[in-house]
Motif scaffolding. Structure first.
Motif, PDB file in Angstrom:
ATOM      1  N   ILE B 199      36.105 115.131  15.654  1.00  0.00           N
ATOM      2  CA  ILE B 199      36.877 116.228  15.067  1.00  0.00           C
ATOM      3  C   ILE B 199      37.816 116.827  16.122  1.00  0.00           C
ATOM      4  O   ILE B 199      38.957 117.169  15.837  1.00  0.00           O
ATOM      5  CB  ILE B 199      35.933 117.333  14.542  1.00  0.00           C
ATOM      6  N   GLN B 200      37.313 116.932  17.347  1.00  0.00           N
ATOM      7  CA  GLN B 200      38.132 117.444  18.444  1.00  0.00           C
ATOM      8  C   GLN B 200      39.405 116.634  18.572  1.00  0.00           C
ATOM      9  O   GLN B 200      40.491 117.184  18.700  1.00  0.00           O
ATOM     10  CB  GLN B 200      37.327 117.374  19.745  1.00  0.00           C
ATOM     11  N   ASP B 201      39.271 115.326  18.503  1.00  0.00           N
ATOM     12  CA  ASP B 201      40.404 114.426  18.606  1.00  0.00           C
ATOM     13  C   ASP B 201      41.422 114.724  17.511  1.00  0.00           C
ATOM     14  O   ASP B 201      42.620 114.812  17.758  1.00  0.00           O
ATOM     15  CB  ASP B 201      39.877 112.988  18.492  1.00  0.00           C
ATOM     16  N   GLN B 202      40.908 114.935  16.281  1.00  0.00           N
ATOM     17  CA  GLN B 202      41.813 115.210  15.151  1.00  0.00           C
ATOM     18  C   GLN B 202      42.553 116.531  15.345  1.00  0.00           C
ATOM     19  O   GLN B 202      43.754 116.631  15.098  1.00  0.00           O
ATOM     20  CB  GLN B 202      41.018 115.279  13.849  1.00  0.00           C
ATOM     21  N   ILE B 203      41.819 117.554  15.794  1.00  0.00           N
ATOM     22  CA  ILE B 203      42.440 118.873  15.971  1.00  0.00           C
ATOM     23  C   ILE B 203      43.501 118.813  17.073  1.00  0.00           C
ATOM     24  O   ILE B 203      44.594 119.376  16.935  1.00  0.00           O
ATOM     25  CB  ILE B 203      41.368 119.941  16.307  1.00  0.00           C
ATOM     26  N   PRO B 531      31.171  97.271  21.877  1.00  0.00           N
ATOM     27  CA  PRO B 531      30.441  97.966  20.813  1.00  0.00           C
ATOM     28  C   PRO B 531      30.498  97.167  19.518  1.00  0.00           C
ATOM     29  O   PRO B 531      31.544  96.622  19.167  1.00  0.00           O
ATOM     30  CB  PRO B 531      31.193  99.292  20.686  1.00  0.00           C
ATOM     31  N   ARG B 532      29.371  97.040  18.857  1.00  0.00           N
ATOM     32  CA  ARG B 532      29.342  96.272  17.618  1.00  0.00           C
ATOM     33  C   ARG B 532      29.694  97.150  16.413  1.00  0.00           C
ATOM     34  O   ARG B 532      30.333  96.725  15.479  1.00  0.00           O
ATOM     35  CB  ARG B 532      27.951  95.664  17.420  1.00  0.00           C
ATOM     36  N   SER B 533      29.247  98.418  16.458  1.00  0.00           N
ATOM     37  CA  SER B 533      29.440  99.252  15.281  1.00  0.00           C
ATOM     38  C   SER B 533      30.789  99.962  15.335  1.00  0.00           C
ATOM     39  O   SER B 533      31.253 100.382  16.409  1.00  0.00           O
ATOM     40  CB  SER B 533      28.305 100.277  15.210  1.00  0.00           C
ATOM     41  N   SER B 534      31.428 100.096  14.192  1.00  0.00           N
ATOM     42  CA  SER B 534      32.740 100.749  14.155  1.00  0.00           C
ATOM     43  C   SER B 534      32.599 102.232  14.489  1.00  0.00           C
ATOM     44  O   SER B 534      33.510 102.852  15.033  1.00  0.00           O
ATOM     45  CB  SER B 534      33.366 100.590  12.766  1.00  0.00           C
ATOM     46  N   TYR B 535      31.422 102.782  14.170  1.00  0.00           N
ATOM     47  CA  TYR B 535      31.198 104.196  14.473  1.00  0.00           C
ATOM     48  C   TYR B 535      31.171 104.406  15.982  1.00  0.00           C
ATOM     49  O   TYR B 535      31.762 105.366  16.492  1.00  0.00           O
ATOM     50  CB  TYR B 535      29.892 104.666  13.840  1.00  0.00           C
ATOM     51  N   LEU B 540      33.871 106.225  20.972  1.00  0.00           N
ATOM     52  CA  LEU B 540      34.476 105.857  22.257  1.00  0.00           C
ATOM     53  C   LEU B 540      35.951 106.232  22.294  1.00  0.00           C
ATOM     54  O   LEU B 540      36.448 106.766  23.275  1.00  0.00           O
ATOM     55  CB  LEU B 540      34.312 104.351  22.506  1.00  0.00           C
ATOM     56  N   ASP B 541      36.643 105.975  21.163  1.00  0.00           N
ATOM     57  CA  ASP B 541      38.076 106.256  21.121  1.00  0.00           C
ATOM     58  C   ASP B 541      38.362 107.743  21.163  1.00  0.00           C
ATOM     59  O   ASP B 541      39.442 108.173  21.543  1.00  0.00           O
ATOM     60  CB  ASP B 541      38.679 105.677  19.832  1.00  0.00           C
ATOM     61  N   SER B 542      37.393 108.554  20.732  1.00  0.00           N
ATOM     62  CA  SER B 542      37.658 109.985  20.618  1.00  0.00           C
ATOM     63  C   SER B 542      37.398 110.735  21.918  1.00  0.00           C
ATOM     64  O   SER B 542      37.800 111.870  22.053  1.00  0.00           O
ATOM     65  CB  SER B 542      36.785 110.593  19.526  1.00  0.00           C
ATOM     66  N   ASN B 547      42.432 110.850  32.453  1.00  0.00           N
ATOM     67  CA  ASN B 547      43.585 110.060  32.869  1.00  0.00           C
ATOM     68  C   ASN B 547      44.641 110.114  31.774  1.00  0.00           C
ATOM     69  O   ASN B 547      44.450 109.563  30.693  1.00  0.00           O
ATOM     70  CB  ASN B 547      43.151 108.617  33.115  1.00  0.00           C
ATOM     71  N   PRO B 548      45.762 110.782  32.036  1.00  0.00           N
ATOM     72  CA  PRO B 548      46.761 110.957  30.963  1.00  0.00           C
ATOM     73  C   PRO B 548      47.366 109.636  30.502  1.00  0.00           C
ATOM     74  O   PRO B 548      47.933 109.575  29.423  1.00  0.00           O
ATOM     75  CB  PRO B 548      47.820 111.854  31.610  1.00  0.00           C
ATOM     76  N   ASP B 549      47.265 108.602  31.308  1.00  0.00           N
ATOM     77  CA  ASP B 549      47.870 107.323  30.918  1.00  0.00           C
ATOM     78  C   ASP B 549      46.960 106.488  30.035  1.00  0.00           C
ATOM     79  O   ASP B 549      47.384 105.486  29.476  1.00  0.00           O
ATOM     80  CB  ASP B 549      48.200 106.501  32.169  1.00  0.00           C
ATOM     81  N   SER B 550      45.688 106.869  29.958  1.00  0.00           N
ATOM     82  CA  SER B 550      44.766 105.976  29.275  1.00  0.00           C
ATOM     83  C   SER B 550      44.841 106.163  27.770  1.00  0.00           C
ATOM     84  O   SER B 550      45.200 107.225  27.281  1.00  0.00           O
ATOM     85  CB  SER B 550      43.333 106.242  29.751  1.00  0.00           C
ATOM     86  N   LYS B 551      44.495 105.116  27.088  1.00  0.00           N
ATOM     87  CA  LYS B 551      44.321 105.103  25.639  1.00  0.00           C
ATOM     88  C   LYS B 551      45.387 105.869  24.870  1.00  0.00           C
ATOM     89  O   LYS B 551      46.516 105.464  24.795  1.00  0.00           O
ATOM     90  CB  LYS B 551      42.942 105.650  25.286  1.00  0.00           C
ATOM     91  N   ARG B 552      44.948 107.056  24.330  1.00  0.00           N
ATOM     92  CA  ARG B 552      45.799 107.699  23.362  1.00  0.00           C
ATOM     93  C   ARG B 552      47.163 108.047  23.935  1.00  0.00           C
ATOM     94  O   ARG B 552      48.169 107.955  23.263  1.00  0.00           O
ATOM     95  CB  ARG B 552      45.129 108.925  22.804  1.00  0.00           C
ATOM     96  N   GLY B 553      47.146 108.461  25.203  1.00  0.00           N
ATOM     97  CA  GLY B 553      48.423 108.751  25.833  1.00  0.00           C
ATOM     98  C   GLY B 553      49.363 107.566  25.704  1.00  0.00           C
ATOM     99  O   GLY B 553      50.523 107.712  25.338  1.00  0.00           O
ATOM    100  N   LEU B 554      48.834 106.365  25.954  1.00  0.00           N
ATOM    101  CA  LEU B 554      49.640 105.147  25.857  1.00  0.00           C
ATOM    102  C   LEU B 554      50.100 104.922  24.433  1.00  0.00           C
ATOM    103  O   LEU B 554      51.266 104.632  24.176  1.00  0.00           O
ATOM    104  CB  LEU B 554      48.813 103.943  26.322  1.00  0.00           C
ATOM    105  N   VAL B 555      49.176 105.089  23.509  1.00  0.00           N
ATOM    106  CA  VAL B 555      49.504 104.885  22.103  1.00  0.00           C
ATOM    107  C   VAL B 555      50.672 105.788  21.709  1.00  0.00           C
ATOM    108  O   VAL B 555      51.636 105.355  21.084  1.00  0.00           O
ATOM    109  CB  VAL B 555      48.276 105.183  21.220  1.00  0.00           C
ATOM    110  N   GLN B 556      50.560 107.061  22.157  1.00  0.00           N
ATOM    111  CA  GLN B 556      51.608 107.991  21.772  1.00  0.00           C
ATOM    112  C   GLN B 556      52.951 107.617  22.355  1.00  0.00           C
ATOM    113  O   GLN B 556      53.968 107.688  21.692  1.00  0.00           O
ATOM    114  CB  GLN B 556      51.221 109.396  22.225  1.00  0.00           C
ATOM    115  N   LYS B 557      52.904 107.217  23.648  1.00  0.00           N
ATOM    116  CA  LYS B 557      54.177 106.860  24.273  1.00  0.00           C
ATOM    117  C   LYS B 557      54.811 105.669  23.565  1.00  0.00           C
ATOM    118  O   LYS B 557      56.013 105.622  23.379  1.00  0.00           O
ATOM    119  CB  LYS B 557      53.959 106.564  25.749  1.00  0.00           C
TER     120      LYS B 557
END
Lengths: 320, 561
Positions: B199-203, B531-535, B540-542, B547-557
């Motif tokens: 939820i934090q990620d969504q907000i 990870p096997r489960s999508s949950y 993990l994704d949330s 590191n501002p460059d990791s994951k979501r930061g990259l996606v956004q850029k």
């Protein structure tokens, strides 16, 4: 859905409570040792046929369940027995007494609640100022007074200025209804004042602490940040939430109001329910006692029921 | 109203030379003042997102409350708060009122209690609209629905009361109310702290996209550098009422100039480096200490409307071996705490078996249960509540010894107490023995609570969110202590946590729990990398990485370019 369930539950609960009180009143006197017949036929060597006749007359030869049924029927048809002391039907005695108690207790309670809320909110909003210290200490003082002491003091201070006993001036003749009403109201001042002073203090202290707690809540900060006026914040946010516990407190205090009314009515010779009960105890007037307790029980249960409904209306979170 | 044009160099919010003192209450004779905020300067441009980061008590919340004039009357404030170049705090409460919400609005930390509980959400949003006269009476409802739509809520939320919304929905509604009057500046005080990580990620995504759409200047106050790194352009690090370092988030991450900034980044949980930070742990298989088989627990106060077949814990299986740290991870309400309570025998279980060292504990007599308690101890989440405030440290640690009749006399018990305190790093123990809890810091309190548990030499330690109430810089100390305890004493530790990165860094095995069931079980390495489960993947994704460059930061850029 669940909210209407709540009303149902409270209603059923109130009815069951009243029914239990009524039944308790029936059982209470029948578990006492001795039988009514031997007490009534107090003549020495009463013949068995006389006892039988008496038992038939009072319906005591019937089974317990039949007697209970009869008792309930009499209760609902207004046949509450005859007072031992003045030979009048109990229900008529009590109706008169109730008519006198109602204005004193209701005006006293309502004024005390309003005064308590005003004083409590005022002190909480001005927390720490001289006004707060003054009104809080004053409330503690009145809260500490026993009712009878406060009543006596008022009696001593105002005797001569205000009428101190009864409902009407015993020497007044041919009063018009308006004059009679004024006279009655004047006689009511001291009893009501005593009730107000003993009750307001408790209310004021509870409202104050409840308000202080509410004023520290996050939604008060939200309201201030929204740019609402101070008045609106106090009214719609602080008071609205702070008064929720007060509703319960007032409902719980109602039992105490009844006992307070007994003391006040005795001190000011006010012919209400409290006074009637007091006299009935002194004269061992059992039918009057039975009826009086019944009325008090029903009133307390009903008022608590109303408080439950009010709470339901005021607080959307009430479900369970 | 002059509206700032895009690219204008007038900051939306400028705080200059702000000082805040809190006077001790007038009753106390000392009259000393604490200097909560010291000569603070901060500029936020329109559309810019700035993080104000620091640990509890550093003055970050005080700073933004003073920017809205919301401090209690015991505070005295000096300095300027400029909105589009206009000083808003010089006019006092009355001068402030017209700026509030119209130009500067706020989202509060306690999403749970920030709404008036007896009014509907709609009533409260419409009140904000009407009080500032931004729309007419008739349009107010449709505007409120529009606002709810902006934050992803359905129109029916209008008629709901706050208690009928989940934490995340409440925070969305709060944001809808905050942007109701189209303010230029939004202050957000720990807006996601009470929320689960998904939820934090969504907000955070919502706040990011709103600032872009509405050209809103955002000040995000948080203790979590990960949150800032994932959602802000710039950050200011606060320590002791001052900003010790300020700059672009990339610069702070790669090249922090202040020692404290470096320390904060190092203690912020990070999935990427979690595995590297791990201390090597023995891979040898040791005896199983705790076995849980098909454990099911009913909801305690099941409401008639909730599905009575639904279980709080539903058929859970796992083991904890000697010297092993197992983490039980999941969102709030997933049943992880109930599982721990069931193991301790604090709630009745519906079905299943719990064995400690092979002994079935479910159907124990009370006397045997007392013996069991000795071999199994619990560490609570909140070190502020877990200690009795009237007990000195030595009394707290001594109590379990007395209850279990260990140590014979006073002197030998004292010896055990001192050993336990030194074991948890409270050295020299003599300095702590006679202190009361209020004389200890949060981290020290948690250490005392742990000392009181390990003084019995338990075989199994159950730790329920042992660090979630502590500041980040204190967390690693307590977690390292747990690490040391299990390797030194071969204890089996079951740690409940909502924080997947903490689990990966410290646990040997991780159990991911969801809706009362174990969704996935594996070593830290396996959970992180395959990870096997999508949950589990969602969790993990949330997790916000510092590191501002990791994951979501990259996606956004990628999305932007």
């Amino acid at each position: 859905m669940r909210r209407t369930g709540y009303i149902w539950k409270r209603s059923v609960f109130a009815v069951v409570t009243i029914f239990a009180a009524v039944s308790f009143n029936f059982v209470l006197f029948r578990v006492l040792p001795g039988s009514a017949i031997t007490r009534i036929s107090r003549v020495p060597n009463a013949s068995p046929s006389m006892k039988k006749a008496l038992a038939e007359q009072f319906g005591l030869d019937k089974s317990m369940w039949d007697q209970y049924w009869l008792y309930l029927k009499n209760l609902f048809t207004g046949n509450w027995g005859i007072s031992y002391s003045n030979r009048q039907p109990v229900i008529e005695n009590l109706a008169v007494a109730f008519g006198n108690t109602l204005p004193v207790v209701s005006i006293g309670t309502i004024v005390a609640i309003i005064l308590g809320i005003l004083v409590g909110v005022h002190s909480a909003v001005r927390r720490g100022t001289f006004a707060d210290h003054f009104s809080t200490n004053l409330a503690v003082l009145f809260y500490a007074f026993p009712t009878q002491f406060l009543g006596m003091m008022l009696l001593i201070f105002f005797a001569g200025v205000l009428p101190a006993a009864g409902t009407h001036d015993p020497f007044a003749f041919n009063q018009t209804p308006w004059e009679s009403f004024l006279d009655y109201s004047k006689h009511m001042i001291l009893p009501v004042l005593t009730l107000v002073l003993t009750l307001y203090a408790e209310n004021a202290l509870i409202v104050r602490s409840s308000m202080l707690e509410t004023l520290g809540e996050d939604y008060i900060l939200t309201a201030r940040a929204k740019g609402l006026s101070r008045r609106k914040i106090i009214r719609d946010y602080a008071m609205r939430n702070a008064l929720l516990p007060i509703v319960t407190m007032v409902a719980l205090a109602l039992g105490a109001i009844v006992s307070g009314a007994i003391l006040i009515e005795v001190i000011f010779s006010w012919p209400g329910i409290g006074r009637a009960l007091y006299d009935a105890v002194l004269q061992r007037d059992y039918p009057m006692l039975q009826g009086g307790f019944l009325i008090i029980t029903v009133v307390v249960v009903l008022l608590n029921y109303l408080a439950d409904l009010a709470y339901y209306k005021l607080d959307p979170r009430v479900v369970d | 109203m002059t509206s700032s044009t895009a690219g204008s160099d007038v900051p939306a919010l400028e705080i200059s030379n702000l000082n805040v003192w809190f006077g001790t209450s007038h009753r106390s004779s000392k009259g000393q003042e604490s200097h909560a905020v010291k000569a603070l300067n901060l500029k936020v441009m329109p559309g810019e997102r700035v993080g104000l980061v620091g640990e509890s008590g550093c003055g970050k919340t005080t700073t933004i409350l003073s920017a809205m004039g919301l401090l209690p009357s015991t505070a005295s404030v000096s300095g300027e708060v400029l909105l589009n170049g206009v000083d808003i705090i010089s006019g006092g409460e009355s001068g402030m009122a017209s700026h509030r919400w119209r130009e500067i609005a706020m989202v509060f930390q306690g999403a749970m209690s920030a709404f008036n509980p007896v009014k509907t959400i709609g009533w409260q949003i419409i009140e904000a609209l009407r009080i500032h006269n931004v729309v007419g009476e008739k349009q107010s409802t449709s505007r409120a629905i529009e606002l709810l739509g902006l934050v992803g809520l359905k129109p029916n939320v209008l008629d709901l009361y706050p208690h009928q919304l989940s934490g995340g929905m409440k925070q969305r509604a709060m944001i809808a109310m905050a942007i109701a009057c189209e303010p230029k500046v939004l202050l957000a005080d720990e807006p996601t702290t009470a929320l689960d990580v998904v939820i934090q990620d969504q907000i955070l995504n919502l706040l990011t996209s709103l600032t872009e759409e509405l050209n809103l200047a955002l000040v995000l106050v948080t203790h979590d550098l990960g949150v800032v790194a994932q959602s802000c352009d710039r950050a200011a690090v606060m320590l002791g009422g001052q900003i010790v370092e300020e700059g672009a988030i990339e610069k702070l991450w790669k090249n922090p100039s202040h020692e404290y900034t470096r320390k904060l980044f190092n203690s912020t949980p990070d999935l990427a480096s979690a595995l590297e930070k791990r201390k090597s742990s023995g891979s040898e298989k040791k005896a199983t200490l705790l076995e849980v088989r098909d454990l099911s627990v009913k909801y305690e106060n099941s409401h008639p409307t909730t599905d009575s077949r639904k279980l709080a814990v539903d058929g859970v299986n796992f083991d904890v071996r000697a010297g092993e740290l197992v983490a039980l991870v999941g969102e709030s309400g997933c049943g992880k705490t109930t599982t721990v309570q069931a193991i301790m025998g604090m709630v009745d279980i519906q079905a299943g078996e719990i064995r400690v060292s092979g002994e079935d504990t479910v159907r124990l007599r009370p006397s045997a249960r007392k013996q069991l308690r000795r071999s199994m101890q619990l560490i609570y989440q909140d070190p502020y509540e877990a200690l009795d405030v009237r007990f000195r440290v030595k009394d707290t640690v001594e109590e379990p010894l007395v209850i279990h009749g260990i140590g014979g006399n006073r002197a030998s018990r004292l010896q055990l107490i001192i050993e336990a305190l030194e074991e948890v790093g409270l050295t020299p123990a003599s300095a702590f023995l006679n202190r009361f809890p209020h004389e200890l810091s949060g981290g020290q309190r948690q250490r005392v609570a742990i000392a009181a548990s390990i003084v019995l030499r338990p075989k199994v330690l159950l730790a329920d969110e042992p660090v979630s109430m502590l500041d980040v810089t204190l967390r690693s100390g307590v977690l390292d202590l747990l690490d040391r305890l299990r390797s030194a004493h071969d204890m089996g530790i079951l740690m409940v946590t909502h924080d997947l990165s903490t689990a990966i860094e410290h646990a040997d095995r991780i159990l991911v729990m969801r809706d009362g069931k174990i969704e996935e079980e594996g070593t830290s390495n396996a959970i992180l990398n395959s990870p096997r489960s999508s949950y589990t993947r969602l969790l993990l994704d949330s997790v916000p990485s510092p590191n501002p460059d990791s994951k979501r930061g990259l996606v956004q850029k990628n999305l932007v370019s």
